[in-house]
Design an enzyme around this catalytic site. Structure first.
Site, PDB file in Angstrom:
ATOM      1  CD1 TRP A   8       1.282  -6.931   1.389  1.00 16.22           C
ATOM      2  CD2 TRP A   8      -0.222  -5.685   0.340  1.00 16.22           C
ATOM      3  NE1 TRP A   8       1.941  -6.236   0.420  1.00 16.22           N
ATOM      4  CE2 TRP A   8       1.042  -5.444  -0.247  1.00 16.22           C
ATOM      5  CE3 TRP A   8      -1.315  -4.996  -0.168  1.00 16.22           C
ATOM      6  CZ2 TRP A   8       1.238  -4.563  -1.312  1.00 16.22           C
ATOM      7  CZ3 TRP A   8      -1.115  -4.105  -1.229  1.00 16.22           C
ATOM      8  CH2 TRP A   8       0.138  -3.901  -1.795  1.00 16.22           C
ATOM      9  CG  ASP A   9       2.422 -10.798  -0.717  1.00 18.48           C
ATOM     10  OD1 ASP A   9       2.481  -9.852   0.079  1.00 18.48           O
ATOM     11  OD2 ASP A   9       3.398 -11.207  -1.375  1.00 18.48           O
TER      12      ASP A   9
ATOM     13  CE  LYS B 156      10.154  -4.036  -2.915  1.00 19.84           C
ATOM     14  NZ  LYS B 156       9.914  -4.523  -1.554  1.00 19.84           N
ATOM     15  CD  GLN B 157       5.391  -3.115  -3.940  1.00 20.91           C
ATOM     16  OE1 GLN B 157       6.416  -3.162  -3.291  1.00 20.91           O
ATOM     17  NE2 GLN B 157       4.416  -3.997  -3.816  1.00 20.91           N
TER      18      GLN B 157
ATOM     19  CD  GLU C 179       7.743  -3.258   1.372  1.00 19.35           C
ATOM     20  OE1 GLU C 179       8.687  -3.785   0.759  1.00 19.35           O
ATOM     21  OE2 GLU C 179       7.049  -3.866   2.203  1.00 19.35           O
TER      22      GLU C 179
END
Lengths: 731, 731
Positions: free
Chosen positions: A325-326, A581-582, A467
């Site tokens: 998806w990046d 995580k993000q 994630e």
């Protein structure tokens, strides 16, 4: 500002510099290794969109034989940095033009000094072509031996992928022909050497290598110049690979090194014309953003209509060379606004891989399309059910990226819809994109469950962008994207009703269509979107997130028993905490900032920022963008720098569990560009209206760049007390 | 057949024999330890239904001070098996009457021999009373010192639970008064000693112990007899614990040891009258089933109307002394058919703990009642979110027993419904049971999701009986039990409409009731029940089970890296395979065999049997029952033996991860009884009809037992070629 980066030689930076000094042209990438390096030093020529699997190992992209396997000897002494300590050595990348250079000076015992420079580039003019030039000068008359060859003994993580080695030997023209293991896809690497001096040559052919050993005597005033013209062609391009490489190599040799270089540089100049970003008042930021844009431009698959860009670009086989998806969320905006043809190619890749996504959905018992989390050719999902290795037991750990990270669909539809709006042309809906949208929407509806007591649909058992928390319910980002997808799906149905009733009929039988419309409308209306807490304005990332242990990132880090231990999974140190995580909620707010009050944006930024580990290179830029959007350029700036310098600094996670994940980070580069444009400049585009809301970092004097919208190119100029947006050109 | 088991002394069997030689009376259990043993040898007097928590440790039942802390010395030499090697030693349990005996002969250096016997019992006549008798004889005149005390320094897994030690010292009457840590619940232990000989005494009081040191000179022809009368009372019974224990002890001492023993034995005779099972032709099976029944009878909480039986009975603090579904599914049938008053007490416990279950449901955001997976007083769920420890990292592992094992509700409602049918009296619905059923049904409906595309409800993210597979969807057993629960819930609504409209009004407002009825009817009709595969007739245990790796149990076992490693959880060796912990589909089929074709029963037995590890003591009996029901007594027999002998053999799992789980296995004992009655005899009861379909193991000559149904006691006699069922008595 200089457009170069350079380094001396340090053995423990070989892997890192391989990424940092990467050159690429969208067709392939050559890692920033020195010419004497082999597989042990992670030398690789990584190819786009061609994959191979050996046994039950992970499927990964092919590394081609190295066309520049070069070793130099002076009076029988090796001049390799691996064998001798040079008295001078510098490795350099000219990132304006993607030219890799090295300059090394070695001393011999008799006081003689050998000075050699090698430069190489991957042509933007002929993407199959890679040329190099070697220049050697000496203090005393010296017998130099050059071993210039093609090395088929390549670095593979899960190889070997190449077999059936065949050599072609015509004096200074050599070629190596191989086939891939799985699909027997042919590949050829050709090489022509041209020397300025008289030479004696000997061909040394081994199982996987073909080498010309060239002995030349050089006098102090007569530097040697050796040009090496090479090309790589594989079966995705043509099955006549032997002829094609020869043609490309011969053409290059005929033109000569300088002309091929100039043609290459001209292409780069064209690319920079639309893509450059100029920053005044911050030379380091200027360099970092240009270095980031260099990586982005290097990756555009301009040779194809339907290829996309892997998460680690063309820096190697990590992440299986797969498209994540990046691409849609972090790379696509750059190409959409600077080079829409590439943006289209990226989306066409998704159109062409729809069959794979339909198959994946069916495999899991869902309707519609479920796009691959790690997409290879045909939409094959390369994600393993066991994507992480437990460092304590060395066992593979069941991970759910493949089966639960359903937000991939939303990213693709989001990008397609941006493209259609950015292009001002909905004909793409008629050439495949419409079907992608319908199938993605269908999937979400079929994935959902209805909760009668709450009169709402829910999306259960998913993984959001963060994630570290697997198998959660009602992830805000996922639900929001799913709702948008289905709403766009309904628009496509409407559009088809008007413009392509046959397509619609092909997709749905009449009854189904009406039933589907009703169901989708109901879904879009009743899908549960987590709302902010009224007191704090913070939105819960997923059901139950606020009940998790609320603990500092450092505290969680201090609980690690092993430096490479995985933070997520069922029992990772972050799993039962609020440490993420993000960017996840923050990602959503950065993307859809207009739909939330400013104070909500700010409260969520502050809440989640403390709790984010930034274990993904996709994280920092979203914090930078959202901070800019709420007028906090000082909050944004460090995150922008982090995102823009990730590859220039080389400081990034090298392992997830025991799996090597090193390489370049195009998404962070794309995120840095997004921060400039959407964040600092505050560009928002709605239909035909472009608005600016600049919040430059305080020490920036000015910011200039171009963006494209609906086939018009706009020049944006922002200073301390002015800004302007003017159309400069129509494509 | 003898009604005894016996063992000599082996140091490494201390823990195991503590379970094997357990005596209990429903109020408390005394582990089968020798009198000289202390906490290091896992000596414990375990109490029913009284719990304590210290700090953040697990909440667990109280072990009382040991009223029989006895040490013997002859001429200053210790006669303990821990200090000397006796020339003869035997530990024995008379399991007809629950009498623990030990007989030890020690030699002294001078040729003298000391022969001593101690027997003890926990009175079934006065459940607070424990009496012992010591007999000592000698070859030569010997000075014997007896240290007879109360030892408050008890074995705790997560203690210490006792504090505020106070001593009462009146010559040969001693008492120890303590309080529990958490709730300051008082407890007293009293002890009266009576000796046949003249003695000299000294009281030794330390912080947690009170000891009478009694010096007696014994001649060869004058054996010493010492009676020790003790009692334990705690604050759940009376807050006048000091007075109560004294009263009990004095009453026993007044009657004398023999009379108290006879009263105790009379009660046991009464219990055996209804409960005994007679097997001809298989003495080992006869002994094992009687030993199993002994354990069941030992556990009936006859002193209370509202207590239930923990999973490890009264053998210690393992499994937190909590009540599991074991009680309803594996113990309840025995009591229902032999001693309905106890069966009622077990269910009343659930009625009384409904508030805890309502609270738990609300905590997780559900409606109705969600019964505790590990139920302590008030329905408090003692299950930790981290019930297993990772042997590799020593970290607690997030487990989902508490939040996902929703089948507990179904077990409770199943038992209540059996009780009402077995008793032939539905008045229980008016005294609390109705509300339990409604609240359990409500919970299931609220837990479910509706899948519009499939027009069905589903139960997602659960754990079925097979705990090795966590967080699965549509577990057959769970869904089936949920459907039954809601169907019974609808019957209760109907019953209330007719018989208790006020109760109904109190439970539902008028609108809600109609809406609830409609919703429940819809749920009962449309809840997805996994159906058998048409080709194989096998029913999938949960969604996706058949897709898991199909591999032998041994192969999975061979993958263990650590002997105590947990097989389940996210990454356990069984998690991604079809290997299951225990009967799951087979459990359901055993319970509801009439609703499935014989061939389906057989195919599923064969399929799942190969794939079952039997990591739970609840497993073997269900394989035995189902095998019997399909006429395969030879398949059933080994599983019956396994279930009936689990505590007599002492061979069972002692650890789950790093957590000690040793103790007795009442559910296996109950399962052995169920195998006899429901399996070998093939008893099925529908409304007023009792049917038999006997399939005795081929070497059994006959089988006799009694069962109760609707207040009539039936005598069942089965031989090789006859069977009969006659009512013999009306209660």
């Amino acid at each position: 500002m200089t457009w170069t980066i350079s380094e001396t030689y340090e053995a423990d930076k070989i892997s890192q510099n391989g990424n940092k000094f990467l050159i690429a042209n969208g067709f392939m990438g050559y890692r920033g290794t020195l010419e004497e390096f082999g597989k042990e030093q992670f030398c690789a020529v990584n190819l786009l969109g061609i994959y191979d699997q050996v046994g039950a190992q992970w499927r990964e992209p092919i590394n081609a034989p190295n066309p520049f396997a070069i070793q130099l000897f002076a009076e029988s002494q090796s001049l390799s940095v691996l064998d001798t300590v040079p008295i001078e050595h510098q490795q350099q990348l000219d990132f304006r033009y993607g030219i890799h250079k090295r300059h090394t000076v070695c001393a011999l015992a008799d006081g003689n000094q050998i000075d050699y420079q090698i430069e190489r580039f991957m042509s933007m003019d002929d993407v199959h072509s890679l040329n190099a030039q070697i220049k050697i000068s000496v203090l005393k008359e010296t017998k130099i031996v050059l071993k210039v060859g093609i090395d088929g003994d390549v670095w593979d993580i899960n190889g070997p992928h190449l077999e059936n080695f065949q050599m072609e030997d015509e004096g200074l023209y050599s070629a190596l022909h191989v086939q891939t293991h799985e699909q027997h896809c042919p590949m050829s690497v050709g090489q022509q050497i041209a020397l300025s001096h008289h030479y004696q040559s000997k061909k040394v052919v081994s199982e996987q290598q073909i080498v010309n050993e060239l002995a030349v005597t050089i006098l102090p005033d007569q530097p040697l110049v050796v040009d090496v013209y090479t090309a790589i062609v594989h079966g995705r391009e043509s099955y006549q690979t032997a002829a094609c490489v020869k043609q490309s190599v011969v053409a290059s040799a005929f033109k000569g090194y300088e002309k091929t270089l100039h043609a290459h540089q001209n292409k780069w100049d064209e690319l920079w014309k639309n893509a450059d970003v100029e920053v005044e008042g911050d030379p380091e930021a200027q360099r970092a953003i240009r270095y980031s844009i260099y990586h982005l431009l290097s990756l555009g698959p301009r040779h194809a209509q339907n290829l996309s860009i892997p998460a680690r670009g063309l820096s190697g086989q990590t992440y299986k060379g797969a498209v994540f998806w990046d691409t849609e969320m972090f790379l696509f905006p750059f190409f959409l606004r600077t080079e829409p043809a590439v943006a289209k190619a990226l989306l066409n890749y998704r159109v062409e891989t729809l069959p794979g996504a339909l198959k994946k959905a069916a495999m899991y018992g869902y309707e519609g399309a479920f796009y691959a989390w790690e997409s290879q050719e045909g939409g094959y999902d390369a994600t393993s059910d066991y994507n992480v290795t437990d460092v304590f037991t060395d066992r593979p750990m069941r991970t759910y990226f493949k089966d639960k990270q359903i937000h991939i669909n939303g990213a693709i539809v989001h990008a397609i819809w941006s493209y259609i709006q950015g292009k001002g042309d909905d004909s793409f809906l008629l050439s495949g994109a419409g079907e992608v949208i319908l199938a993605c929407a269908e999937f979400y509806v079929s994935y959902s469950f209805f909760k009668p007591q709450k009169n709402r649909y829910e999306l259960l058992d998913v993984i959001g962008p963060d994630e570290y928390h697997e198998r959660v319910n009602n992830n805000l980002y996922t639900n929001f994207m799913a709702k948008q997808t289905v709403e766009i799906g309904l628009k496509v149905i409407q559009y088809y009703e008007k413009n392509a009733p046959k397509k619609l009929a092909a997709y749905f039988s009449i009854n189904d269509k009406e039933h589907t419309k009703t169901l989708w409308q109901d879904f879009a209306k009743r899908l549960y979107i987590p709302q902010m807490n009224e007191a704090t304005q913070v939105i819960e990332q997923f059901d139950g997130y606020f009940d998790l242990e609320d603990v500092a990132v450092d505290t969680v880090a201090s609980r690690l028993l092993h430096p490479r231990e995985y933070w997520g999974g069922a029992y990772g140190v972050a799993a039962d905490t609020q440490v993420i995580k993000q960017a996840d909620v923050v990602l959503l707010l950065a993307l859809f900032s207009q739909t939330f009050p400013q104070s909500t944006l700010e409260q969520n930024w502050q809440y989640y920022e403390k709790r984010t580990e930034h274990g993904s290179s996709l994280s920092a830029c979203m914090y930078a963008i959202l901070a800019s959007k709420i007028g906090k350029a000082d909050w944004a700036y460090p995150y922008f720098v982090k995102s823009a310098t990730i590859d220039i600094s080389g400081e990034s996670k090298q392992f997830a569990g025991n799996i090597y994940i090193g390489g370049t980070h195009p998404a962070a580069s794309g995120g840095a560009w997004m921060t400039i444009v959407e964040g600092f400049a505050g560009v928002t585009i709605e239909e035909e209206k472009i608005s600016l809301d600049p919040h430059l970092p305080s020490h920036w004097q000015s910011l200039k760049f171009k963006i494209m919208h609906q086939q018009i190119c706009y020049q944006i100029d922002i200073g301390k007390d002015y800004w302007s947006c003017k159309s400069v050109e129509t494509l």
